[in-house]
Design an enzyme around this catalytic site. Sequence first.
Site, PDB file in Angstrom:
ATOM      1  N   ARG A   1     -28.614  10.366  78.422  1.00 11.93           N
ATOM      2  CA  ARG A   1     -28.700  10.088  79.856  1.00 11.93           C
ATOM      3  C   ARG A   1     -30.003   9.336  80.127  1.00 11.93           C
ATOM      4  O   ARG A   1     -31.078   9.832  79.780  1.00 11.93           O
ATOM      5  CB  ARG A   1     -28.669  11.425  80.600  1.00 11.93           C
TER       6      ARG A   1
ATOM      7  N   HIS B   1     -23.187   2.703  80.424  1.00  5.56           N
ATOM      8  CA  HIS B   1     -22.022   2.858  81.281  1.00  5.56           C
ATOM      9  C   HIS B   1     -22.177   4.065  82.207  1.00  5.56           C
ATOM     10  O   HIS B   1     -23.035   4.923  81.980  1.00  5.56           O
ATOM     11  CB  HIS B   1     -20.739   3.022  80.448  1.00  5.56           C
TER      12      HIS B   1
ATOM     13  N   HIS C   1     -24.009   6.267  74.284  1.00  2.19           N
ATOM     14  CA  HIS C   1     -23.778   7.186  73.173  1.00  2.19           C
ATOM     15  C   HIS C   1     -24.182   6.522  71.865  1.00  2.19           C
ATOM     16  O   HIS C   1     -24.051   5.299  71.704  1.00  2.19           O
ATOM     17  CB  HIS C   1     -22.305   7.580  73.100  1.00  2.19           C
TER      18      HIS C   1
ATOM     19  N   GLU D   1     -15.399   5.233  73.067  1.00  4.81           N
ATOM     20  CA  GLU D   1     -14.408   5.811  73.970  1.00  4.81           C
ATOM     21  C   GLU D   1     -13.680   4.728  74.750  1.00  4.81           C
ATOM     22  O   GLU D   1     -14.065   3.546  74.728  1.00  4.81           O
ATOM     23  CB  GLU D   1     -15.075   6.792  74.938  1.00  4.81           C
TER      24      GLU D   1
END
Length: 323
Positions: free
Chosen positions: A200, A180, A105, A122
């Site tokens: 992605r 990740h 991200h 996150e």
Amino acid sequence: MKTILYPLKFQPILKEKIWGGTKLSKQFNKKSKSDQLGESWEISTVPNDVSKVVNGNLKGQNLQVLLELYKADLIGEKNYRRFGDEFPLLIKFIDAKQDLSIQLHPDDALAKKRHNSFGKTEMWYVMQADANANLIVGFNQAVDKSKYLKHLEDKTLTEILNFDKVKEGDTYFIEAGRVHAIGAGVLLAEIQQTSDVTYRVYDWDRVDDEGNKRDLHNDIAIDAFKFDMEDDFRVDYEKQKNTSNKMVSCPFFTTNFLELDAELNKENIYDSFMVYVCVDGEVELSTGNTSNSISKGETLLVPAVIKEFSLKTKYAKLLEVYV
């Protein structure tokens, strides 16, 4: 006259995913007949996915409207000066029946420039993991841009990724810019910045029912990588009972772990809303004139204006989140 604020429960926003399964409906009683239920968004103000209240006098109202109406009373003076009418967190449960894509991200600066969005840092708390289930976090060796691109081109990306076998209670902090993926067989709670921006980079060459591959974002993802990050993503934390144990503290959120087997009186000293995510058992949260219970797989938002409340339970494990 405005309704007096109280702890808020929301209708889960359920998301089918190509990699989803049935644990959210079977274990958390999320109302879905899908056998590919991948995510339950518990608290969200992502456009077109805004949470609606299901309890009390504000039932039916959405969180975005409430934030614009109650402002600092809902999220705290400091947070309102920082975020205005934007709620800063997105809370999810995720069930990966299959491996999620390899992804990362953007940080705040890149996300603002490209998407007019927050970035996405996150954390994950593993609630259940099948035997030999794993998470992919970071690389297993020193990697720079050229080495990464060479493995991507040669379709050998998985050779340089770090695979960690996980169990219940394992916790990971995923900063923006770190590669990740959630592995098959993992059920987890995710605390993140309010963002739905994902780059992605590899999707295991899988196709949907119509034979189509999902889009990859390698052209823009490369600028989001932070190749020089330390391997400090595994979170060690105390597990003292009937008190808040610090797990993660970063500019975007703080998360504590609570394991309770007795009543605990809480005082909100943070000038922030507080979110309680129940990851096991059941707990009743009481203020002066309200009482709400949440059980495993449920979430409750305590507005910043509520300064004192109690948590009553025979047994519960909670994530306590604030900004």
